[in-house]
Design a protein around this motif. Structure first.
Motif, PDB file in Angstrom:
ATOM      1  N   ILE A 272       0.844  -1.202   0.000  1.00  0.00           N
ATOM      2  CA  ILE A 272       0.000   0.000   0.000  1.00  0.00           C
ATOM      3  C   ILE A 272       0.882   1.256   0.000  1.00  0.00           C
ATOM      4  CG2 ILE A 272      -1.752   1.312   1.272  1.00  0.00           C
ATOM      5  CD1 ILE A 272      -2.710  -1.408   2.462  1.00  0.00           C
ATOM      6  N   ALA A 273       1.898   1.242   0.860  1.00  0.00           N
ATOM      7  CA  ALA A 273       2.780   2.414   0.987  1.00  0.00           C
ATOM      8  C   ALA A 273       3.488   2.718  -0.339  1.00  0.00           C
ATOM      9  CB  ALA A 273       3.803   2.184   2.102  1.00  0.00           C
ATOM     10  N   LYS A 274       3.948   1.661  -1.024  1.00  0.00           N
ATOM     11  CA  LYS A 274       4.637   1.877  -2.310  1.00  0.00           C
ATOM     12  C   LYS A 274       3.687   2.443  -3.353  1.00  0.00           C
ATOM     13  CE  LYS A 274       8.453  -1.316  -1.808  1.00  0.00           C
ATOM     14  NZ  LYS A 274       8.494  -2.738  -1.409  1.00  0.00           N
ATOM     15  N   LYS A 275       2.446   1.960  -3.313  1.00  0.00           N
ATOM     16  CA  LYS A 275       1.449   2.436  -4.281  1.00  0.00           C
ATOM     17  C   LYS A 275       1.126   3.914  -3.995  1.00  0.00           C
ATOM     18  CE  LYS A 275      -2.585   0.360  -6.576  1.00  0.00           C
ATOM     19  NZ  LYS A 275      -3.495   1.448  -6.797  1.00  0.00           N
ATOM     20  N   ILE A 276       1.061   4.289  -2.723  1.00  0.00           N
ATOM     21  CA  ILE A 276       0.833   5.704  -2.390  1.00  0.00           C
ATOM     22  C   ILE A 276       1.991   6.553  -2.943  1.00  0.00           C
ATOM     23  CG2 ILE A 276       0.735   7.403  -0.501  1.00  0.00           C
ATOM     24  CD1 ILE A 276      -0.801   5.308   1.170  1.00  0.00           C
ATOM     25  N   ARG A 277       3.215   6.069  -2.765  1.00  0.00           N
ATOM     26  CA  ARG A 277       4.387   6.791  -3.272  1.00  0.00           C
ATOM     27  C   ARG A 277       4.366   6.940  -4.792  1.00  0.00           C
ATOM     28  NH1 ARG A 277      10.204   5.002  -0.709  1.00  0.00           N
ATOM     29  NH2 ARG A 277       9.866   5.989   1.329  1.00  0.00           N
ATOM     30  N   GLU A 278       4.015   5.819  -5.455  1.00  0.00           N
ATOM     31  CA  GLU A 278       4.077   5.814  -6.922  1.00  0.00           C
ATOM     32  C   GLU A 278       2.997   6.671  -7.552  1.00  0.00           C
ATOM     33  OE1 GLU A 278       4.000   1.635  -7.735  1.00  0.00           O
ATOM     34  OE2 GLU A 278       6.068   1.412  -6.994  1.00  0.00           O
ATOM     35  N   GLU A 279       1.787   6.595  -7.017  1.00  0.00           N
ATOM     36  CA  GLU A 279       0.660   7.300  -7.652  1.00  0.00           C
ATOM     37  C   GLU A 279       0.470   8.663  -6.992  1.00  0.00           C
ATOM     38  OE1 GLU A 279      -2.634   4.514  -7.953  1.00  0.00           O
ATOM     39  OE2 GLU A 279      -1.220   2.903  -8.398  1.00  0.00           O
ATOM     40  N   ASP A 280       1.549   9.448  -7.018  1.00  0.00           N
ATOM     41  CA  ASP A 280       1.549  10.669  -6.212  1.00  0.00           C
ATOM     42  C   ASP A 280       0.909  11.863  -6.902  1.00  0.00           C
ATOM     43  OD1 ASP A 280       3.490  11.018  -8.108  1.00  0.00           O
ATOM     44  OD2 ASP A 280       5.040  11.704  -6.731  1.00  0.00           O
ATOM     45  N   ASP A 281       0.395  11.675  -8.130  1.00  0.00           N
ATOM     46  CA  ASP A 281      -0.228  12.835  -8.780  1.00  0.00           C
ATOM     47  C   ASP A 281      -1.740  12.917  -8.537  1.00  0.00           C
ATOM     48  OD1 ASP A 281      -0.735  10.643 -10.309  1.00  0.00           O
ATOM     49  OD2 ASP A 281      -0.186  11.557 -12.246  1.00  0.00           O
ATOM     50  N   TYR A 282      -2.287  11.932  -7.814  1.00  0.00           N
ATOM     51  CA  TYR A 282      -3.728  11.956  -7.525  1.00  0.00           C
ATOM     52  C   TYR A 282      -4.120  13.249  -6.789  1.00  0.00           C
ATOM     53  CZ  TYR A 282      -8.094  10.978  -5.058  1.00  0.00           C
ATOM     54  OH  TYR A 282      -9.359  11.076  -4.535  1.00  0.00           O
ATOM     55  N   ASP A 283      -5.278  13.775  -7.115  1.00  0.00           N
ATOM     56  CA  ASP A 283      -5.829  14.978  -6.468  1.00  0.00           C
ATOM     57  C   ASP A 283      -4.824  16.142  -6.506  1.00  0.00           C
ATOM     58  OD1 ASP A 283      -7.954  16.313  -5.364  1.00  0.00           O
ATOM     59  OD2 ASP A 283      -7.711  15.523  -3.334  1.00  0.00           O
TER      60      ASP A 283
ATOM     61  N   GLY B 186     -16.876  10.170  -3.230  1.00  0.00           N
ATOM     62  CA  GLY B 186     -15.440  10.423  -3.378  1.00  0.00           C
ATOM     63  C   GLY B 186     -14.574   9.296  -2.853  1.00  0.00           C
ATOM     64  N   LEU B 187     -15.134   8.481  -1.972  1.00  0.00           N
ATOM     65  CA  LEU B 187     -14.315   7.396  -1.405  1.00  0.00           C
ATOM     66  C   LEU B 187     -14.116   6.234  -2.374  1.00  0.00           C
ATOM     67  CD1 LEU B 187     -15.377   7.327   2.344  1.00  0.00           C
ATOM     68  CD2 LEU B 187     -13.284   8.204   1.315  1.00  0.00           C
ATOM     69  N   GLN B 188     -14.883   6.239  -3.470  1.00  0.00           N
ATOM     70  CA  GLN B 188     -14.629   5.227  -4.504  1.00  0.00           C
ATOM     71  C   GLN B 188     -13.187   5.327  -5.000  1.00  0.00           C
ATOM     72  OE1 GLN B 188     -17.162   7.393  -4.502  1.00  0.00           O
ATOM     73  NE2 GLN B 188     -19.106   6.371  -4.962  1.00  0.00           N
ATOM     74  N   ASN B 189     -12.627   6.536  -4.953  1.00  0.00           N
ATOM     75  CA  ASN B 189     -11.213   6.691  -5.351  1.00  0.00           C
ATOM     76  C   ASN B 189     -10.304   5.865  -4.451  1.00  0.00           C
ATOM     77  OD1 ASN B 189     -11.558   8.612  -7.493  1.00  0.00           O
ATOM     78  ND2 ASN B 189     -12.057  10.124  -5.921  1.00  0.00           N
ATOM     79  N   ALA B 190     -10.644   5.805  -3.169  1.00  0.00           N
ATOM     80  CA  ALA B 190      -9.836   5.032  -2.225  1.00  0.00           C
ATOM     81  C   ALA B 190     -10.050   3.538  -2.420  1.00  0.00           C
ATOM     82  CB  ALA B 190     -10.177   5.433  -0.791  1.00  0.00           C
ATOM     83  N   SER B 191     -11.302   3.119  -2.618  1.00  0.00           N
ATOM     84  CA  SER B 191     -11.531   1.679  -2.763  1.00  0.00           C
ATOM     85  C   SER B 191     -10.979   1.173  -4.096  1.00  0.00           C
ATOM     86  CB  SER B 191     -13.013   1.322  -2.580  1.00  0.00           C
ATOM     87  OG  SER B 191     -13.839   2.115  -3.361  1.00  0.00           O
ATOM     88  N   ARG B 192     -11.069   2.006  -5.133  1.00  0.00           N
ATOM     89  CA  ARG B 192     -10.461   1.630  -6.412  1.00  0.00           C
ATOM     90  C   ARG B 192      -8.936   1.497  -6.262  1.00  0.00           C
ATOM     91  NH1 ARG B 192     -11.987   6.024  -9.385  1.00  0.00           N
ATOM     92  NH2 ARG B 192     -14.210   5.670  -9.103  1.00  0.00           N
ATOM     93  N   PHE B 193      -8.353   2.398  -5.504  1.00  0.00           N
ATOM     94  CA  PHE B 193      -6.911   2.364  -5.240  1.00  0.00           C
ATOM     95  C   PHE B 193      -6.519   1.079  -4.501  1.00  0.00           C
ATOM     96  CE2 PHE B 193      -3.530   3.080  -2.135  1.00  0.00           C
ATOM     97  CZ  PHE B 193      -2.501   3.601  -2.915  1.00  0.00           C
ATOM     98  N   LEU B 194      -7.382   0.644  -3.567  1.00  0.00           N
ATOM     99  CA  LEU B 194      -7.039  -0.530  -2.741  1.00  0.00           C
ATOM    100  C   LEU B 194      -7.391  -1.861  -3.399  1.00  0.00           C
ATOM    101  CD1 LEU B 194      -8.079   0.705   0.829  1.00  0.00           C
ATOM    102  CD2 LEU B 194      -5.745   0.322  -0.024  1.00  0.00           C
TER     103      LEU B 194
ATOM    104  N   GLY C 191      -1.871  13.136  -3.521  1.00  0.00           N
ATOM    105  CA  GLY C 191      -1.677  11.694  -3.358  1.00  0.00           C
ATOM    106  C   GLY C 191      -2.857  11.059  -2.639  1.00  0.00           C
ATOM    107  N   TYR C 192      -2.776   9.720  -2.477  1.00  0.00           N
ATOM    108  CA  TYR C 192      -3.908   8.953  -1.951  1.00  0.00           C
ATOM    109  C   TYR C 192      -3.984   8.887  -0.420  1.00  0.00           C
ATOM    110  CZ  TYR C 192      -5.603   7.280  -6.459  1.00  0.00           C
ATOM    111  OH  TYR C 192      -6.156   7.208  -7.714  1.00  0.00           O
ATOM    112  N   GLY C 193      -2.978   9.412   0.286  1.00  0.00           N
ATOM    113  CA  GLY C 193      -2.982   9.290   1.747  1.00  0.00           C
ATOM    114  C   GLY C 193      -4.289   9.744   2.403  1.00  0.00           C
ATOM    115  N   PRO C 194      -4.711  10.994   2.179  1.00  0.00           N
ATOM    116  CA  PRO C 194      -5.912  11.484   2.873  1.00  0.00           C
ATOM    117  C   PRO C 194      -7.184  10.697   2.548  1.00  0.00           C
ATOM    118  CG  PRO C 194      -4.630  13.329   2.034  1.00  0.00           C
ATOM    119  CD  PRO C 194      -4.003  12.084   1.464  1.00  0.00           C
TER     120      PRO C 194
END
Ligand code: ZEM
Length: 293
Positions: free
Chosen positions: A26-37, A84-92, A41-44
């Motif tokens: 998960i952490a690597k994916k957050i790092r890699e996809e850092d242009d979201y929003d 908006g949380l679909q972005n998080a579930s799609r990410f996971l 990034g996807y952290g929040p």
């Protein structure tokens, strides 16, 4: 029928190091996809999902909550409060594919813990063992809070979880990260400047910015500051209520106290209604940075 009994059962044969592998993915994916929003990034948004999948809990009958992972069913996912949380579930979802043995409740809560720690927040001792429940156990819409309200509403809302004033103020400090989006909630803008670094800036800004009350184009009330920050009515209520204000001031002055109190309240939030067998270890994950040292 009495209250539902939710007994945790760690995924068969899984050890802390197996969950650290999930954390790392998960952490690597957050790092890699850092242009979201726009580069936040996807952290929040992943942190917010961990709260909303837990925030349906009702201590009265032990329904809802993080245990059953029911967020992935359409009724809960389509709750307007979850926009908006679909972005998080799609990410996971790819993480779920990579680790199919992991329950949804563990995935969503571990996602929040990962997001928080990777955003330099406090270490969160986390326990596994949530068990997927059938669709029929999905809680009805309407259990999540409505930000167009004041202190009395907030206090009463969090009574459903047994949270006191101090825990409520600590939890809402999560609004130091991320932002509100017009298309999701009808509010607009961030609470602070560093949207993907977890700090106590929510309290500092609440106390020190010059706030002007406005109505958004979607008819919501929000407070804006000249520095480009915002507060929703439930955020602003923490400053208007004298007992809440006490903790706002404390956390604005002392980030360590905020981190400690946030950690304890957040652990409770993620574990509400779950009975963990005594031998379930609490795992403290290493951040990616720590593993690279
Ligand atoms: Zn929030 N929250 N929240 N929150 N929240 C939003 C965004 C985020 C409330 C609320 O209505 C909203 C907690 C408590 C409460 C986060 C974490 C936590 C948004 C904006 C709204 C409307 C959504 C959008 O437009 O995309 C209310 C009323 C709360 C209590 C009274 C608690 C507790 C949280 C975690 C522990 C986070 C991280 C965000 C930012 C999401 C993002 O996408 O940037």
């Amino acid at each position: 029928a009495g209250p539902a009994l939710h007994v945790a059962h760690t995924e068969d044969g899984k050890k802390p190091e197996d969950f650290q592998k999930v954390y790392n993915a998960i952490a690597k994916k957050i790092r890699e996809e850092d242009d979201y929003d726009d580069g936040v990034g996807y952290g929040p948004v992943v942190l917010r999902l961990s709260w909303h999948c837990s925030g349906t809990w009702d201590k009265k009958d032990n329904s809802g909550g993080s245990f059953g992972g029911t967020y992935h069913y359409p009724k809960e996912m389509n709750d307007p409060a979850n926009a908006g949380l679909q972005n998080a579930s799609r990410f996971l979802e790819p993480i779920h594919k990579e680790f199919p043995w992991l329950s949804y409740g563990d995935l969503y809560t571990l996602g929040g813990v990962t997001a928080l720690q990777e955003m330099q927040g406090p270490k969160i001792p986390w326990r596994p063992g949530r068990v997927d429940l059938p669709e029929a156990d999905t809680p009805d819409n309407g259990r999540l809070p409505d930000a167009e309200n004041g202190a009395d509403y907030v206090r009463n809302f969090f009574k459903r979880f047994g949270f006191n004033d101090q825990e409520v103020v600590a939890l809402i400090g999560a609004h130091s990260v991320g932002e509100t989006h017009m298309e999701n909630s009808g509010y607009n803008g961030p609470w602070g400047a560093a949207e993907n670094v977890f700090t106590n800036q929510f309290y500092v800004n609440l106390l020190n910015e010059k706030w002007t009350r406005i109505t958004t184009e979607k008819g919501k009330t929000q407070y804006n500051s000249p520095d480009g920050f915002m507060m929703m009515p439930t955020d602003f209520a923490l400053k208007e209520d004298s007992n809440y204000l006490k903790y706002v001031k404390k956390y604005a002055e002392d980030q360590d106290a905020f981190f400690e109190d946030f950690k304890n309240a957040y652990v409770k939030l993620l574990e509400n209604g779950i009975e963990f067998p005594k031998d379930t270890p609490r795992i403290i994950f290493k951040t990616l940075d720590e593993q690279e040292d």
